[in-house]
Design an enzyme around this catalytic site. Structure first.
Site, PDB file in Angstrom:
ATOM      1  N   GLU A  13     -40.483  -0.363 -17.648  1.00 26.48           N
ATOM      2  CA  GLU A  13     -39.704   0.710 -18.272  1.00 26.48           C
ATOM      3  C   GLU A  13     -40.012   0.817 -19.766  1.00 26.48           C
ATOM      4  O   GLU A  13     -39.148   0.662 -20.617  1.00 26.48           O
ATOM      5  CB  GLU A  13     -38.226   0.499 -17.966  1.00 26.48           C
ATOM      6  CG  GLU A  13     -37.997   0.509 -16.459  1.00 26.48           C
ATOM      7  CD  GLU A  13     -36.539   0.479 -16.032  1.00 26.48           C
ATOM      8  OE1 GLU A  13     -35.669   0.736 -16.875  1.00 26.48           O
ATOM      9  OE2 GLU A  13     -36.291   0.211 -14.851  1.00 26.48           O
ATOM     10  N   HIS A  70     -27.270   0.418  -3.368  1.00 23.32           N
ATOM     11  CA  HIS A  70     -27.367  -1.034  -3.238  1.00 23.32           C
ATOM     12  C   HIS A  70     -28.019  -1.613  -4.486  1.00 23.32           C
ATOM     13  O   HIS A  70     -29.243  -1.674  -4.560  1.00 23.32           O
ATOM     14  CB  HIS A  70     -28.233  -1.427  -2.031  1.00 23.32           C
ATOM     15  CG  HIS A  70     -27.601  -1.141  -0.713  1.00 23.32           C
ATOM     16  ND1 HIS A  70     -28.328  -1.140   0.461  1.00 23.32           N
ATOM     17  CD2 HIS A  70     -26.328  -0.863  -0.363  1.00 23.32           C
ATOM     18  CE1 HIS A  70     -27.512  -0.869   1.482  1.00 23.32           C
ATOM     19  NE2 HIS A  70     -26.300  -0.694   1.002  1.00 23.32           N
ATOM     20  N   GLU A  71     -27.225  -2.006  -5.460  1.00 23.85           N
ATOM     21  CA  GLU A  71     -27.795  -2.755  -6.588  1.00 23.85           C
ATOM     22  C   GLU A  71     -27.847  -4.215  -6.144  1.00 23.85           C
ATOM     23  O   GLU A  71     -26.816  -4.806  -5.843  1.00 23.85           O
ATOM     24  CB  GLU A  71     -26.924  -2.594  -7.840  1.00 23.85           C
ATOM     25  CG  GLU A  71     -27.353  -3.451  -9.014  1.00 23.85           C
ATOM     26  CD  GLU A  71     -28.820  -3.262  -9.409  1.00 23.85           C
ATOM     27  OE1 GLU A  71     -29.161  -2.177  -9.872  1.00 23.85           O
ATOM     28  OE2 GLU A  71     -29.634  -4.214  -9.231  1.00 23.85           O
ATOM     29  N   HIS A 122     -35.242   1.300  -7.206  1.00 26.60           N
ATOM     30  CA  HIS A 122     -35.465   1.190  -8.654  1.00 26.60           C
ATOM     31  C   HIS A 122     -35.865  -0.243  -9.011  1.00 26.60           C
ATOM     32  O   HIS A 122     -35.485  -1.188  -8.324  1.00 26.60           O
ATOM     33  CB  HIS A 122     -34.190   1.569  -9.408  1.00 26.60           C
ATOM     34  CG  HIS A 122     -33.999   3.048  -9.512  1.00 26.60           C
ATOM     35  ND1 HIS A 122     -33.551   3.665 -10.653  1.00 26.60           N
ATOM     36  CD2 HIS A 122     -34.208   4.037  -8.612  1.00 26.60           C
ATOM     37  CE1 HIS A 122     -33.491   4.971 -10.451  1.00 26.60           C
ATOM     38  NE2 HIS A 122     -33.879   5.227  -9.219  1.00 26.60           N
ATOM     39  N   GLU A 123     -36.593  -0.367 -10.075  1.00 26.81           N
ATOM     40  CA  GLU A 123     -37.075  -1.662 -10.598  1.00 26.81           C
ATOM     41  C   GLU A 123     -37.979  -2.410  -9.612  1.00 26.81           C
ATOM     42  O   GLU A 123     -38.308  -3.578  -9.830  1.00 26.81           O
ATOM     43  CB  GLU A 123     -35.918  -2.592 -11.022  1.00 26.81           C
ATOM     44  CG  GLU A 123     -35.150  -2.110 -12.227  1.00 26.81           C
ATOM     45  CD  GLU A 123     -34.009  -1.178 -11.845  1.00 26.81           C
ATOM     46  OE1 GLU A 123     -33.461  -1.329 -10.748  1.00 26.81           O
ATOM     47  OE2 GLU A 123     -33.672  -0.294 -12.656  1.00 26.81           O
ATOM     48  N   GLU A 163     -38.301   4.205  -8.825  1.00 30.23           N
ATOM     49  CA  GLU A 163     -38.227   4.441 -10.273  1.00 30.23           C
ATOM     50  C   GLU A 163     -39.514   3.837 -10.853  1.00 30.23           C
ATOM     51  O   GLU A 163     -40.484   4.538 -11.045  1.00 30.23           O
ATOM     52  CB  GLU A 163     -36.969   3.802 -10.849  1.00 30.23           C
ATOM     53  CG  GLU A 163     -36.777   4.057 -12.332  1.00 30.23           C
ATOM     54  CD  GLU A 163     -35.753   3.125 -12.910  1.00 30.23           C
ATOM     55  OE1 GLU A 163     -35.802   1.918 -12.632  1.00 30.23           O
ATOM     56  OE2 GLU A 163     -34.898   3.597 -13.679  1.00 30.23           O
ATOM     57  N   GLU A 195     -32.802   7.574 -17.704  1.00 32.33           N
ATOM     58  CA  GLU A 195     -31.716   6.730 -18.218  1.00 32.33           C
ATOM     59  C   GLU A 195     -32.004   6.235 -19.644  1.00 32.33           C
ATOM     60  O   GLU A 195     -31.088   6.077 -20.445  1.00 32.33           O
ATOM     61  CB  GLU A 195     -31.471   5.547 -17.287  1.00 32.33           C
ATOM     62  CG  GLU A 195     -32.652   4.613 -17.126  1.00 32.33           C
ATOM     63  CD  GLU A 195     -32.407   3.525 -16.081  1.00 32.33           C
ATOM     64  OE1 GLU A 195     -31.461   3.637 -15.284  1.00 32.33           O
ATOM     65  OE2 GLU A 195     -33.182   2.546 -16.075  1.00 32.33           O
TER      66      GLU A 195
HETATM   67  C1  NOJ Z   1     -30.820   0.558 -13.190  1.00 32.88           C
HETATM   68  C2  NOJ Z   1     -31.163   1.823 -12.491  1.00 32.88           C
HETATM   69  O1  NOJ Z   1     -32.374   2.368 -12.963  1.00 32.88           O
HETATM   70  C3  NOJ Z   1     -30.026   2.772 -12.691  1.00 32.88           C
HETATM   71  O2  NOJ Z   1     -30.354   4.031 -12.162  1.00 32.88           O
HETATM   72  C4  NOJ Z   1     -28.797   2.185 -12.056  1.00 32.88           C
HETATM   73  O3  NOJ Z   1     -27.726   3.046 -12.304  1.00 32.88           O
HETATM   74  C5  NOJ Z   1     -28.481   0.819 -12.638  1.00 32.88           C
HETATM   75  N1  NOJ Z   1     -29.641  -0.004 -12.575  1.00 32.88           N
HETATM   76  C6  NOJ Z   1     -27.351   0.109 -11.891  1.00 32.88           C
HETATM   77  O4  NOJ Z   1     -27.753  -0.157 -10.583  1.00 32.88           O
HETATM   78 CA    CA Z   2     -34.167   1.223 -14.275  1.00 32.39          CA
END
Ligand code: NOJ
Ligand code: CA
Length: 719
Positions: free
Chosen positions: A178, A420-421, A489-490, A508, A514
């Site tokens: 990022e 799902h984080e 993401h990530e 992502e 963001e």
């Molecule tokens: C990073 C992600 O890029 C973002 O979109 C997300 O809201 C946050 N993590 C929390 O999961």
């Molecule tokens: Ca991110």
């Protein structure tokens, strides 16, 4: 003939190693690859229209505690073939893609001087595919006696440049992509690492000249070169480390917790290493090389995979207006299974009333889904990852009524999107995955946005190492069993795996919108991403920000988005993705409903795409025909400089009148001072129309086009 063969064999016996040069060229003859073994070391080079692109560069793999696959090779056999097929992606920039290449397969035999001959012989195949727009090659390890399980210490694939090219790069890093892009000469890369703090370069950078792929380059003679990889499966992600005296890049794989770079078992292959080349930047954007090098779709039934547009409870947390967590209490004070005694903080975004508001907005404006982040317990200490506070992906907070909200959404023709984080706890996610998918099916979810923020657990693994890469793909294929689409993401940067696993509808894996709400991004960012990050697959960039001054949302956040409203509209076309978010708050769109109309109208799946103009770091103009219609959408973006763009419409059907609506920066528009100044004009265009469109600094334009009807008779030509 027989006598000749015997003579040749005699020659082999006498000289030991035969040196031979193998060649292959692209179907149109513009690109040529040569392969040779020089003093036992395999090497290749690439030319384009007679100009050197990759100078002779060595190939090989160093092993842990084993004789390395870097020397004592000879060519055993070489085979040439050609291939030409046209295939249809489940979704994409074009409804069909031609996969046409010429192949060179070189079988190498390695001898080990320390062992008796038969015990030392090993075999590696290097397979080159030469396309009209570039080259892919990989290492293949056939099943054999003397190479079974092996551990990679480092891959020695070189890409020797012909000079001090301009590079559009981000620093090598095993755990984040990022970054803002830097545009510099190869010889200048080191100086940015010397000022790492200023450029926000992580202290964990593995070297002072390490960069990530996809790497875009431009030579002084105007050649555009792109280096990346395709089909990254069961292997570590490749970075590039530059010898900045000789301008030679060498592969640098992501290590695991022990410093090893890959565990392989023959028969197996590495991912493809790719080099695209053209004298026209637009060809790099239009290339399908990475997709073509991936395997065909692995699923029989893909009817459940659908491109879509979504809104979400997200920007309000990113900007700091509301929270993912339900309480402000430190985790130790909460019984995670019983929030009845916990005091809500009053700023929890994913509450029933707010979710209903977003569902109503989505239904009214034709969006398919509503992402809700912060719906599940565990956010109080999610990044601290205390033992008791890992996510279970199934327990909603008390103010999120999962049953009621899904039924409410479905009654309005909208679905909720699951979030799902994982907080990088991949093992924890794998443990809960079945239950999590069951819960989704029970409530009618069919898509997940997942995330891997923070250090990887088990500790020491890196985001882009073999172990984690296998996890990301496991999550996608497990989701497919439940007909669930995934946007991670990530996760590791994509390498075209969406061809094989098209339920991977987004990633992502780069600096998304963001960051505009954190520290801002350089205005040229979105003129580079399509050349780099998007080569491997679509990005969930989350465009559509209309209010750039973030303090208007959260007075304590003084961040600023370096873009204009029209630049944001253009991104729906220039940043191809089958998954597009309208990321801003509903109340912001309500202020600018006329501009919002473009986001409502724009398609997410296409029959045809044309890149009309492009220069990395400066501008991109793209035109796309919406799938199954005669409607077109055009988008143009510029960097921090204003510029006039002449747009020709010769991609339209001849002899047909179209109605075009142009959304362009207003006369005083400027990303820094007047981002919300725009004009909207509607008029007739044909394939002969030419328009000169002004883009403001950090600005852009968007055009929606449909065939004219009798009702449009009175419309004048668009000027
Ligand atoms: C990073 C992600 O890029 C973002 O979109 C997300 O809201 C946050 N993590 C929390 O999961
Ligand atoms: Ca991110």
């Amino acid at each position: 003939m027989k006598r000749f063969a015997i003579a040749l064999m005699a020659l082999v016996c006498c000289t030991g190693i035969v040196e031979a040069k193998e060649k292959q060229s692209s179907p149109n003859g513009d690109i040529k690859v040569e392969f040779d073994v020089v003093e036992g070391i395999p090497q290749y080079n690439i030319t384009y229209k007679g100009k050197e692109v990759i100078k002779p560069s060595r190939l090989g793999i160093e092993l842990v505690d084993d004789y390395s696959l870097t020397k004592n090779f000879k060519i055993k056999k070489a085979r040439k073939s050609s291939f030409d097929e046209t295939w249809a992606p489940v979704w994409g920039e074009n409804s069909t893609i031609r996969n046409q290449y010429k192949e060179l397969e070189v079988q190498l035999e390695q001898s080990n001087p320390d062992k008796p001959k038969r015990e030392g012989l090993r075999y590696v195949t290097i397979r080159f595919r030469v396309y009209n727009d570039g080259v892919g090659f990989r290492y293949e390890f056939p099943e054999q006696d003397n190479l079974t399980y092996f551990t990679v210490k480092e891959e020695f694939t070189e890409f020797a440049m012909t000079g001090d090219h301009t590079a559009y790069w981000i620093p090598g890093d095993y755990d984040t992509q990022e970054y803002d892009y830097v545009v510099s000469r190869l010889s200048e890369i080191r100086s940015f690492f010397d000022n790492a703090y200023e450029y926000n370069i992580s202290q964990t950078a593995f070297s002072k000249t390490g960069v990530q792929t996809s790497l875009q380059l431009k030579t002084d003679e105007g050649l555009y070169i792109n280096i990346h990889e395709a089909a990254l499966v069961d292997y570590s992600c490749m970075h590039l480390n530059l010898d900045d005296k000789n301008f030679v890049f060498r592969s640098w794989l992501t290590p695991d917790a022990r410093g090893h770079k890959g565990y392989l078992q023959a028969p197996c292959t590495t991912p493809w290493r790719t080099v695209m080349v053209s004298d026209d930047a637009r060809d790099i954007l239009a290339s399908n090389l990475i997709l073509n090098l991936n395997e065909p779709c692995a699923y029989d039934d893909t009817s459940w995979i659908k491109p879509m547009k979504y809104v979400g409870i997200w920007w309000e947390m990113i900007t700091g207006k509301s929270t993912w967590a339900y309480t402000d209490l430190p985790s130790v004070q909460i019984d995670k299974t019983d929030y009845s005694k916990a005091k809500p903080n009053g700023r929890h975004g994913a509450n029933n009333e707010n979710v209903k508001r977003y569902i109503d907005f989505a239904a009214e404006h034709g969006f398919d889904q509503v992402l809700v982040e912060g719906w599940n317990t565990g956010w109080e200490d999610w990044s601290g990852k205390s033992k008791d506070y890992v996510f279970d992906f199934v327990t909603p907070y008390p103010d999120f009524d999962i049953d009621m909200l899904n039924k409410y959404a479905h009654s309005k023709g909208v679905r909720l999107m699951m979030h799902h984080e994982t907080s990088g706890s991949t093992r924890n996610y794998e443990r809960h995955m079945d239950a999590a998918f069951e819960l989704m099916k029970k409530h009618g979810y069919n898509s997940i946005k997942s995330g891997y923020v923070g250090n990887m657990l088990p500790r020491g693994e890196h985001h882009y190492g073999q172990w984690c890469n296998n996890h990301y793909l496991y999550a996608v294929t497990e989701a497919a069993k439940h007909h669930i689409m995934v946007n991670a993401h990530e996760a590791v940067r994509p390498t075209g795996l969406c061809r094989t696993y098209p339920n991977l509808i987004g990633n992502e894996s780069a600096r998304g919108t963001e960051h505009q709400a954190f520290t801002g991004s350089h205005p040229h960012h979105t003129t580079i991403l399509p050349f780099t990050r998007l080569q491997g697959g679509p990005m969930d960039y989350t465009p559509g920000i209309f209010v750039m001054d973030i303090s208007k949302i959260n007075p304590e956040n003084d961040s600023y988005c370096n873009t204009t409203i029209c630049n944001q509209l253009a991104l729906y076309v220039t940043m191809y993705s089958p998954l597009q978010m309208a990321a801003d708050l509903p109340e912001h769109y309500e202020k600018y409903m006329d501009a919002f109309q473009f986001i409502k109208d724009v398609a997410v799946d296409w029959d045809e795409s044309h890149y009309l103009a492009a220069e990395p770091g400066e501008y991109i103009v793209a035109a796309r025909k919406a799938k199954g219609t005669d409607n077109w959408f055009v988008g143009g973006v510029t960097d921090e400089n204003e510029r006039e763009m002449e747009v020709e419409f010769d991609f339209l059907d001849k002899g047909i009148r179209y109605v075009a609506t142009l959304y362009c920066d207003g006369k005083k528009a400027d990303y820094a001072t007047k981002p919300d100044s725009y004009d909207i004009k509607t008029g007739i265009i044909t394939s002969k129309t030419r328009l000169n469109i002004d883009m403001a600094r950090g600005g852009g334009f968007a055009i929606s086009i449909r065939p004219a009807t009798d009702a449009d008779k009175k419309l004048k030509n668009l000027k």
